[in-house]
Each structure stands twice: as structure tokens, then as C-alpha cells.
Design a protein around this motif. Structure first.
Motif, short mmCIF file in Angstrom:
data_model
loop_
_atom_site.label_atom_id
_atom_site.label_comp_id
_atom_site.label_asym_id
_atom_site.label_seq_id
_atom_site.Cartn_x
_atom_site.Cartn_y
_atom_site.Cartn_z
N TYR A 242 32.13 36.31 44.81
CA TYR A 242 31.10 37.19 45.39
C TYR A 242 29.83 36.39 45.68
O TYR A 242 29.21 36.58 46.74
N LEU A 243 29.44 35.53 44.77
CA LEU A 243 28.27 34.69 45.00
C LEU A 243 28.48 33.77 46.20
O LEU A 243 27.56 33.51 46.97
N TYR A 244 29.71 33.27 46.34
CA TYR A 244 30.01 32.42 47.50
C TYR A 244 29.82 33.21 48.79
O TYR A 244 29.15 32.75 49.73
N MET A 245 30.44 34.43 48.84
CA MET A 245 30.38 35.23 50.06
C MET A 245 28.95 35.68 50.38
O MET A 245 28.56 35.78 51.54
N SER A 246 28.16 35.94 49.33
CA SER A 246 26.83 36.49 49.53
C SER A 246 25.74 35.45 49.74
O SER A 246 24.82 35.65 50.54
N ILE A 247 25.84 34.34 49.01
CA ILE A 247 24.73 33.37 49.01
C ILE A 247 25.18 31.94 49.31
O ILE A 247 24.68 31.31 50.24
N ILE A 248 26.15 31.44 48.53
CA ILE A 248 26.47 30.00 48.55
C ILE A 248 26.88 29.52 49.92
O ILE A 248 26.44 28.46 50.39
N LYS A 249 27.73 30.30 50.62
CA LYS A 249 28.28 29.81 51.89
C LYS A 249 27.21 29.60 52.96
O LYS A 249 27.39 28.83 53.90
N TRP A 250 26.07 30.28 52.81
CA TRP A 250 25.00 30.14 53.79
C TRP A 250 24.12 28.91 53.51
O TRP A 250 23.21 28.61 54.29
N HIS A 251 24.40 28.21 52.42
CA HIS A 251 23.57 27.05 52.06
C HIS A 251 24.38 25.77 51.93
O HIS A 251 23.92 24.80 51.34
N ILE A 252 25.62 25.79 52.46
CA ILE A 252 26.43 24.57 52.45
C ILE A 252 26.73 24.15 53.87
O ILE A 252 26.24 24.75 54.83
N SER A 253 27.55 23.13 54.02
CA SER A 253 27.76 22.53 55.34
C SER A 253 28.30 23.53 56.36
O SER A 253 28.95 24.52 56.01
N SER A 254 28.04 23.26 57.61
CA SER A 254 28.45 24.15 58.69
C SER A 254 29.97 24.27 58.77
O SER A 254 30.50 25.28 59.21
N PHE A 255 30.70 23.23 58.32
CA PHE A 255 32.17 23.28 58.35
C PHE A 255 32.67 24.44 57.49
O PHE A 255 33.50 25.24 57.90
N PHE A 256 32.14 24.52 56.27
CA PHE A 256 32.56 25.58 55.36
C PHE A 256 32.05 26.94 55.86
O PHE A 256 32.75 27.94 55.77
N MET A 257 30.83 26.98 56.37
CA MET A 257 30.24 28.25 56.79
C MET A 257 31.01 28.85 57.96
O MET A 257 31.12 30.06 58.08
N ASN A 258 31.57 27.98 58.82
CA ASN A 258 32.26 28.47 60.01
C ASN A 258 33.78 28.47 59.85
O ASN A 258 34.50 28.67 60.82
N SER A 259 34.26 28.23 58.65
CA SER A 259 35.71 28.17 58.42
C SER A 259 36.25 29.58 58.17
O SER A 259 36.00 30.18 57.13
N PHE A 260 37.02 30.08 59.13
CA PHE A 260 37.61 31.41 59.02
C PHE A 260 38.62 31.45 57.87
O PHE A 260 38.72 32.43 57.15
N LEU A 261 39.36 30.35 57.68
CA LEU A 261 40.37 30.28 56.63
C LEU A 261 39.73 30.36 55.25
O LEU A 261 40.17 31.15 54.39
N ILE A 262 38.70 29.55 55.02
CA ILE A 262 38.04 29.55 53.71
C ILE A 262 37.39 30.90 53.43
O ILE A 262 37.48 31.44 52.33
N ASP A 263 36.76 31.46 54.45
CA ASP A 263 36.15 32.79 54.29
C ASP A 263 37.20 33.83 53.90
O ASP A 263 36.96 34.68 53.04
N ASP A 264 38.34 33.77 54.56
CA ASP A 264 39.40 34.75 54.28
C ASP A 264 39.95 34.59 52.87
O ASP A 264 40.19 35.58 52.17
N ILE A 265 40.14 33.36 52.44
CA ILE A 265 40.64 33.11 51.09
C ILE A 265 39.66 33.62 50.05
O ILE A 265 40.04 34.30 49.09
N MET A 266 38.38 33.30 50.24
CA MET A 266 37.36 33.73 49.28
C MET A 266 37.20 35.25 49.27
O MET A 266 37.04 35.86 48.21
N LEU A 267 37.26 35.87 50.45
CA LEU A 267 37.16 37.32 50.52
C LEU A 267 38.36 37.98 49.85
O LEU A 267 38.20 38.97 49.12
N THR A 268 39.54 37.42 50.06
CA THR A 268 40.75 37.96 49.43
C THR A 268 40.66 37.87 47.92
O THR A 268 40.98 38.84 47.21
#
Length: 360
Positions: A242-268
Motif C-alpha cells: 500500500y505504501l508503494y502504491m500510495s507514496i514510494i512509487k512516485w519517488h523512485i526511478s521513472s522505469f518503476f513508476m511507468n512499469s505497468f507490470l510492476i504496478d499490477d503485481i504490487m496492486l494484486t
């Protein structure tokens, strides 16, 4: 000060929805997932969804960051309750699958179609939009969505169809539940490949199906022995994701922020650890809030109409103060849902009475 007031109001809403809470003995209580208990949980999930959507449309900043990211978790609870309810009814009622689609789909689709017509009128009056005949037909039937949040209803219809078709080929309940879980997981993967992020939130439906088939004694024994361990693991996993989805992902590299796969895994992981955490908490605690019980009974209607309440408050009334906007939108959504529920109930009553007179 403004953020503090917003936080206090959201906190009061959650207290009203959660209190009182009864602690139960795992070894003595066997109705953890009864229809009554699920109704309370459905009511809480409904309010979380509405709060999430209001928070997003108010900018999702400050205190609203927390509530704006809770939507997928609450929708997961909806899917869990739906899957568990369907499977439990299938197991307990001999003729439950007879005319299944004829019994289930109208309950979902007719209110959905009526609300779509209301949305068309609202969009014309509030925003001055003009629709062609083709658009009116497609929006009314839900082929195209006039309200984006109605993707949940589209998913529900698909899952009902999968449930019904699978039952045609597999009669054993345990095998049915396993196959259906993997079918739901397969659908999630297909939706991911198709780039549909929202439709990928359906896995809790499969969890609900499996949960209904697991003997209650086994769940009770597991909870009695390892309650604290499982609680800590699930809570830790949920908080990290939850912290990743809400806060962390917006403060790390653009690769992770724009990765649909990583977002989907974390959301799942986030959504399903939350759903499992809710199941686990229900093993030991019962919510007995009258507000949750009431809203649980009209949750579908509130879900269908809550965006109209938000639109009226923000656009028609023109309220800009966020605290007032959040409060009135929430109350308005519950009010509209309650009115629509009573209207639906009255119509059904009239139809039943007419049929009774015809055959008497």
C-alpha cells in the motif's frame, strides 16, 4: 487546520462504520462468514469506495492520499463477498443453478440500465452534453460506460457467465471451485495483456469461491494455532504494498513508476493481502455497527449512484471547500442509494403482486 478537519471527518466516518465491535472465541463460533456478517463488511467496503472516489476528485492530496488509494481494496471485498455468496448458495441449495442467469442478471442489469438513463439526463443537464441515438443505446445498455466506475458491473456479468458455464461441465463442488479460481486468475492475466488495469482486480472473486469450499473446521483450527502469525504477515504485506502504491512509487526511478507490470503485481498483492486480512479479522471480531448494516443492504444502489451525488455537489452546488464537499457528497450518495433501493423494492413488490393476481 484544513487537513486536520478532513482527517477528523474521515476518522469519524470509520468509527461510525466500525463501532461496536464484538470479540469472539475462534473455537466456539462457526458463523464467521454468514450472510449477516458479510453484509456489515459490504457496508464498510461501500463507504470506502465512495470516500476513495470523492478523494480522487478532490485532488487526492494531503490526508486524502490515504483514502484515495483504498478503492481497489474495497472493490476486492465486493468481489470476495460475491464469489463466496454464489458458491455457498450453490452448495446449500439443490436447485440454485436452475435458471441461474435469468435470476441473477436482471438484479444486476436492470438497476444498472436505469441508472445509466439517469446519468444521460444528468450529463445533459449539468454538462450540456448531447448524445446521438446510437450513443444513448450503447450507454444505456452499458456497452459503453457513461460512468467509468461501472466497470465493476461489467466484470460481475462476465464472472456470472463464467460461473454458469463452468457449472455446466463440472458438478463436483471442490473441483468446481479450484477450476473456477484458475479461470478467474486466467481472466486477470488476459485483462492484463489487453492493458485493462481495472478488470484485473477480479481475483478476490476466486478467493471467495475457494473460501466457501474450505471446511470451516480447517479454517478454525488454522486460526486457533497461527492467528497472530498470519495476521502479522498479511498486515506487513498489505502495508508495504500500500505504501508503494500510495507514496514510494512516485519517488523512485521513472522505469518503476511507468512499469505497468510492476504496478499490477504490487496492486494484486496489496488488494489480495487486504482481502485475506479482512477474512482473518472476521475470524476473531464482528462489526455490529447499525450504519454498516444499513449501508450493506443498499451498497449496490449506493455504488451505482454515488458519482451523481459527487457531480451534483461539485458542479451543480459549486461547493469548493473540500471538507464540506466530502461530507455532503458522502451523505448524498447514501441518500440517493436509499431512495433508489426503496423505488426498486416497490417496483418488485408491484410486479410480484400483479403476477400473484394473474395466477390466483
Amino acid at each position: 487546520m484544513h487537513q486536520l478537519i478532513l482527517g477528523v471527518i474521515i476518522g469519524i466516518v470509520f468509527i461510525v462504520m466500525l463501532v461496536p465491535v464484538n470479540k469472539i472465541d475462534i473455537n466456539k463460533y462457526d458463523e464467521y462468514f454468514s450472510k449477516s456478517n458479510l453484509n456489515y463488511i459490504r457496508g464498510i467496503a461501500c463507504i470506502i469506495v465512495v470516500l476513495s472516489h470523492i478523494s480522487i476528485q478532490l485532488g487526492g492530496e494531503g490526508v486524502l492520499i490515504a483514502s484515495s488509494n483504498l478503492g481497489p481494496m474495497a472493490v476486492g471485498v465486493f468481489f470476495l463477498c460475491s464469489g463466496y455468496g454464489l458458491m455457498s448458495s450453490k452448495m446449500m441449495k439443490d436447485n440454485y443453478m436452475d435458471r441461474f442467469l435469468l435470476k441473477r442478471l436482471p438484479k444486476v442489469l436492470i438497476p444498472f440500465w436505469i441508472v445509466n438513463i439517469i446519468f444521460l439526463i444528468e450529463q445533459s443537464l449539468l454538462f450540456g452534453k448531447i448524445f446521438s441515438i446510437d450513443e444513448i443505446i450503447q450507454y444505456t445498455l452499458g456497452i459503453k460506460l457513461i460512468c467509468g466506475y461501472a466497470w465493476y458491473i461489467q466484470c460481475l456479468v462476465i464472472l456470472y457467465l463464467v460461473f454458469y458455464i463452468t457449472n455446466k461441465f463440472i458438478q463436483d463442488n471442490r473441483l468446481f471451485s479450484i477450476i473456477l479460481f484458475f479461470e478467474v486468475a486466467g481472466l486477470k492475466i488476459l485483462f492484463f495483456i489487453a492493458g485493462n488495469k481495472l478488470f484485473g482486480e477480479i481475483l478476490p472473486f476466486g478467493i471467495g469461491i475457494l473460501l466457501a469450499c474450505i471446511p470451516k473446521d480447517k479454517i478454525k483450527d488454522l486460526a486457533a494455532k497461527y492467528y497472530k502469525l498470519f495476521f502479522c504477515v498479511l498486515f506487513f504485506l498489505y502495508m508495504i504494498t500500500y505504501l508503494y502504491m500510495s507514496i514510494i512509487k512516485w519517488h523512485i526511478s521513472s522505469f518503476f513508476m511507468n512499469s505497468f507490470l510492476i504496478d499490477d503485481i504490487m496492486l494484486t498483492l496489496c488488494q489480495n493481502s487486504f482481502v485475506l486480512l479482512v477474512i482473518w479479522i472476521m475470524m476473531k471480531y464482528q462489526v455490529r455497527s447499525r450504519a454498516s448494516k444499513f449501508i450493506g443492504g443498499i451498497s449496490y444502489e449506493v455504488y451505482l449512484l454515488h458519482q451523481i451525488a459527487i457531480d451534483c455537489v461539485i458542479t451543480w452546488l459549486g461547493i469548493e471547500e473540500k471538507t464540506l464537499c466530502l461530507f455532503i457528497s458522502l451523505v448524498g450518495a447514501i441518500f440517493l442509494g436509499g431512495i433508489f433501493y426503496m423505488f426498486k423494492k416497490k417496483v418488485i413488490q408491484l410486479v410480484v403482486e400483479r403476477k400473484t393476481r394473474r395466477f390466483s
